[in-house]
Write a protein that holds these residues in place. Structure first.
Motif, PDB file in Angstrom:
ATOM      1  N   ILE A 152       1.892  12.818 -10.478  1.00  0.00           N
ATOM      2  CA  ILE A 152       2.055  11.810  -9.419  1.00  0.00           C
ATOM      3  C   ILE A 152       0.960  10.747  -9.533  1.00  0.00           C
ATOM      4  CG2 ILE A 152       1.853  11.416  -6.923  1.00  0.00           C
ATOM      5  CD1 ILE A 152       3.264  14.088  -6.489  1.00  0.00           C
ATOM      6  N   LEU A 153      -0.275  11.203  -9.724  1.00  0.00           N
ATOM      7  CA  LEU A 153      -1.401  10.272  -9.806  1.00  0.00           C
ATOM      8  C   LEU A 153      -1.416   9.499 -11.117  1.00  0.00           C
ATOM      9  CD1 LEU A 153      -4.133  12.544  -8.203  1.00  0.00           C
ATOM     10  CD2 LEU A 153      -3.061  10.524  -7.192  1.00  0.00           C
ATOM     11  N   ALA A 154      -0.683   9.991 -12.125  1.00  0.00           N
ATOM     12  CA  ALA A 154      -0.541   9.244 -13.370  1.00  0.00           C
ATOM     13  C   ALA A 154       0.531   8.170 -13.239  1.00  0.00           C
ATOM     14  CB  ALA A 154      -0.194  10.194 -14.515  1.00  0.00           C
ATOM     15  N   VAL A 155       1.657   8.522 -12.604  1.00  0.00           N
ATOM     16  CA  VAL A 155       2.750   7.558 -12.411  1.00  0.00           C
ATOM     17  C   VAL A 155       2.341   6.475 -11.421  1.00  0.00           C
ATOM     18  CG1 VAL A 155       5.118   7.268 -11.598  1.00  0.00           C
ATOM     19  CG2 VAL A 155       4.520   9.254 -13.002  1.00  0.00           C
ATOM     20  N   PHE A 156       1.737   6.896 -10.300  1.00  0.00           N
ATOM     21  CA  PHE A 156       1.284   5.945  -9.278  1.00  0.00           C
ATOM     22  C   PHE A 156      -0.245   5.812  -9.378  1.00  0.00           C
ATOM     23  CE2 PHE A 156       5.209   7.824  -7.743  1.00  0.00           C
ATOM     24  CZ  PHE A 156       5.947   6.712  -7.391  1.00  0.00           C
ATOM     25  N   HIS A 157      -0.684   5.393 -10.536  1.00  0.00           N
ATOM     26  CA  HIS A 157      -2.124   5.275 -10.756  1.00  0.00           C
ATOM     27  C   HIS A 157      -2.709   4.200  -9.837  1.00  0.00           C
ATOM     28  CE1 HIS A 157      -5.962   4.572 -12.795  1.00  0.00           C
ATOM     29  NE2 HIS A 157      -5.789   5.758 -13.349  1.00  0.00           N
ATOM     30  N   GLY A 213       1.789  13.093  -1.261  1.00  0.00           N
ATOM     31  CA  GLY A 213       2.407  14.079  -2.148  1.00  0.00           C
ATOM     32  C   GLY A 213       1.370  14.923  -2.867  1.00  0.00           C
ATOM     33  N   THR A 214       0.301  14.286  -3.328  1.00  0.00           N
ATOM     34  CA  THR A 214      -0.759  15.015  -4.014  1.00  0.00           C
ATOM     35  C   THR A 214      -1.381  16.061  -3.105  1.00  0.00           C
ATOM     36  OG1 THR A 214      -1.281  13.104  -5.414  1.00  0.00           O
ATOM     37  CG2 THR A 214      -2.995  14.772  -5.158  1.00  0.00           C
ATOM     38  N   LEU A 215      -1.704  15.669  -1.875  1.00  0.00           N
ATOM     39  CA  LEU A 215      -2.313  16.603  -0.930  1.00  0.00           C
ATOM     40  C   LEU A 215      -1.337  17.698  -0.515  1.00  0.00           C
ATOM     41  CD1 LEU A 215      -4.375  14.134   1.296  1.00  0.00           C
ATOM     42  CD2 LEU A 215      -5.187  15.615  -0.543  1.00  0.00           C
ATOM     43  N   TYR A 235       0.813  -1.214   0.000  1.00  0.00           N
ATOM     44  CA  TYR A 235       0.000   0.000   0.000  1.00  0.00           C
ATOM     45  C   TYR A 235       0.849   1.266   0.000  1.00  0.00           C
ATOM     46  CZ  TYR A 235       1.411   0.552   4.856  1.00  0.00           C
ATOM     47  OH  TYR A 235       2.158   0.718   6.001  1.00  0.00           O
ATOM     48  N   ARG A 236       2.124   1.147   0.364  1.00  0.00           N
ATOM     49  CA  ARG A 236       2.953   2.327   0.617  1.00  0.00           C
ATOM     50  C   ARG A 236       3.120   3.254  -0.581  1.00  0.00           C
ATOM     51  NH1 ARG A 236       5.205  -1.533   4.037  1.00  0.00           N
ATOM     52  NH2 ARG A 236       5.353  -0.834   6.217  1.00  0.00           N
ATOM     53  N   PRO A 237       3.453   2.751  -1.789  1.00  0.00           N
ATOM     54  CA  PRO A 237       3.638   3.688  -2.916  1.00  0.00           C
ATOM     55  C   PRO A 237       2.406   4.546  -3.187  1.00  0.00           C
ATOM     56  CG  PRO A 237       4.512   1.525  -3.469  1.00  0.00           C
ATOM     57  CD  PRO A 237       3.767   1.359  -2.192  1.00  0.00           C
ATOM     58  N   LEU A 238       1.236   3.928  -3.164  1.00  0.00           N
ATOM     59  CA  LEU A 238       0.018   4.678  -3.439  1.00  0.00           C
ATOM     60  C   LEU A 238      -0.305   5.644  -2.302  1.00  0.00           C
ATOM     61  CD1 LEU A 238      -2.317   5.224  -5.327  1.00  0.00           C
ATOM     62  CD2 LEU A 238      -3.539   3.278  -4.319  1.00  0.00           C
TER      63      LEU A 238
END
Length: 351
Positions: free
Chosen positions: A298-303, A251-253, A242-245
């Motif tokens: 970020i949300l594209a790389v770690f979709h 990071g997004t927030l 779960y850690r990468p997501l």
């Protein structure tokens, strides 16, 4: 800025005195300037729809980059089959459309519609990205947490925080409309105050949400990955970490927070000469555009589709028949409970 001063010095101006309904009220003076190249006028002019001279090249570059990111998210939505990805696509698409309109506005700065549309889409697009982070985390709780809840059930977390985001959206939209170019200065000031309040409320919800994320991280780190993505003859494929997501959402927030803080500082200081932020286009690109680009990347790389795999990665769907059956069961339970109370009262009266 030098070009603006030259334009202000050479432009033909007209003083227009307007009085309020109160005849004793002092007149309000407004300066209207003859537009220069691309329709540009001094910031103080009545017919100024921008706080600076917007440049075409950076707005075009930003529109292209956001467009590419939007295409990436659309492809990933189909590739990973995550239907709720339409939310992040909307956020990225709004940013793209906003700067496509801004490109037109830089060449025709006397069209108020360009400025209004760009402002509203640009100011409200991050709320879609914020909502997507909430929805992703709710699915993470459903997928990885052994109890499938962090104080609240996974689905409830998503529902309430998206609702909070909608409330922030409505407040910010109302403030943005009131602050549209061409409105009365006092009305614009009131609109900016409302918009700033909406962003502060959004940040308040983000802080609460981060607290839930920390609680989730501590609990799941104690038990590790639980379960398998798909069951098979060998026992199934273990779930990914779960850690990468989770750190992608942190990071997004973080970048959303940077953008919110920038907007609060920008509008809280007012529009006097002591506050250069609203009158410099560089700040917008550095502290609003760039953070949102990074958040989308970020949300594209770690979709989420790379990590939320299998039937447990989405909330279970209940058919209409199942909903009716559940309602009937609840009604029957209530009836039985009432009968139980009546029977107990009747038996007590016998004795």
């Amino acid at each position: 800025m030098e070009g603006l001063h030259q334009l202000a010095a050479t432009a033909t101006t007209q003083l227009l005195a307007t009085r309020s309904e109160d005849e004793d009220a002092p007149p309000t003076w407004c300066v209207s300037a003859v537009p220069g190249p691309n329709g540009n006028v001094p910031v103080s002019a009545c017919n100024a729809y921008y706080n600076y001279d917007p440049q075409f090249a950076p707005s075009l570059a930003v529109a292209i980059i956001f467009g590419i990111i939007t295409v990436i998210h659309i492809v990933e939505a189909f590739l990973y089959k995550k239907k709720y990805s339409w939310v992040i696509i909307m956020g990225s698409l709004w940013e793209t459309i906003a700067f496509a309109i801004h490109c037109l506005g830089t060449k025709d700065q006397q069209v108020a519609a360009y400025s209004v549309a760009w402002t509203l889409l640009f100011l409200l697009a991050p709320l879609w990205i914020n909502a997507y982070a909430y929805m992703t985390f709710a699915r993470m709780v459903q997928y990885w947490h052994p109890e499938q809840k962090v104080f609240l059930k996974a689905k409830t977390i998503g529902m309430w925080f998206v609702l909070a985001d909608i409330v922030s959206f409505i407040i910010q939209a109302a403030g943005g409309v009131m602050a549209s170019p061409g409105n009365d200065p006092e009305y614009i000031k009131r609109g900016l105050d409302i918009y700033t309040g909406g962003t502060a409320l959004q940040q308040f919800f983000i802080f609460i949400f981060i607290g839930l994320m920390i609680v989730f991280q501590r609990r799941v780190s104690q038990v590790g990955n639980v379960g398998y993505t798909y069951a098979n003859e060998t026992g199934g494929v273990p779930k990914k970490s779960y850690r990468p997501l989770l750190f992608a959402l942190y990071g997004t927030l973080l970048f959303i927070t940077i953008r919110i803080m920038f907007r609060i500082v920008e509008f809280a200081k007012g529009f006097g000469p002591e506050n250069p932020i609203p009158f410099n286009e560089v700040y917008i690109y550095a502290l609003d555009v760039l953070p949102m680009m990074v958040a989308l990347l970020i949300l594209a790389v770690f979709h989420p589709g790379r990590f939320l795999i299998g039937p447990d990665s989405e909330f279970p769907k209940i058919s209409r028949k199942e909903k009716k059956a559940i309602k009937m069961m609840r009604r029957e339970e209530k009836r039985n409970a009432k009968r139980g109370i009546v029977d107990s009262e009747a038996s007590s009266t016998r004795y």
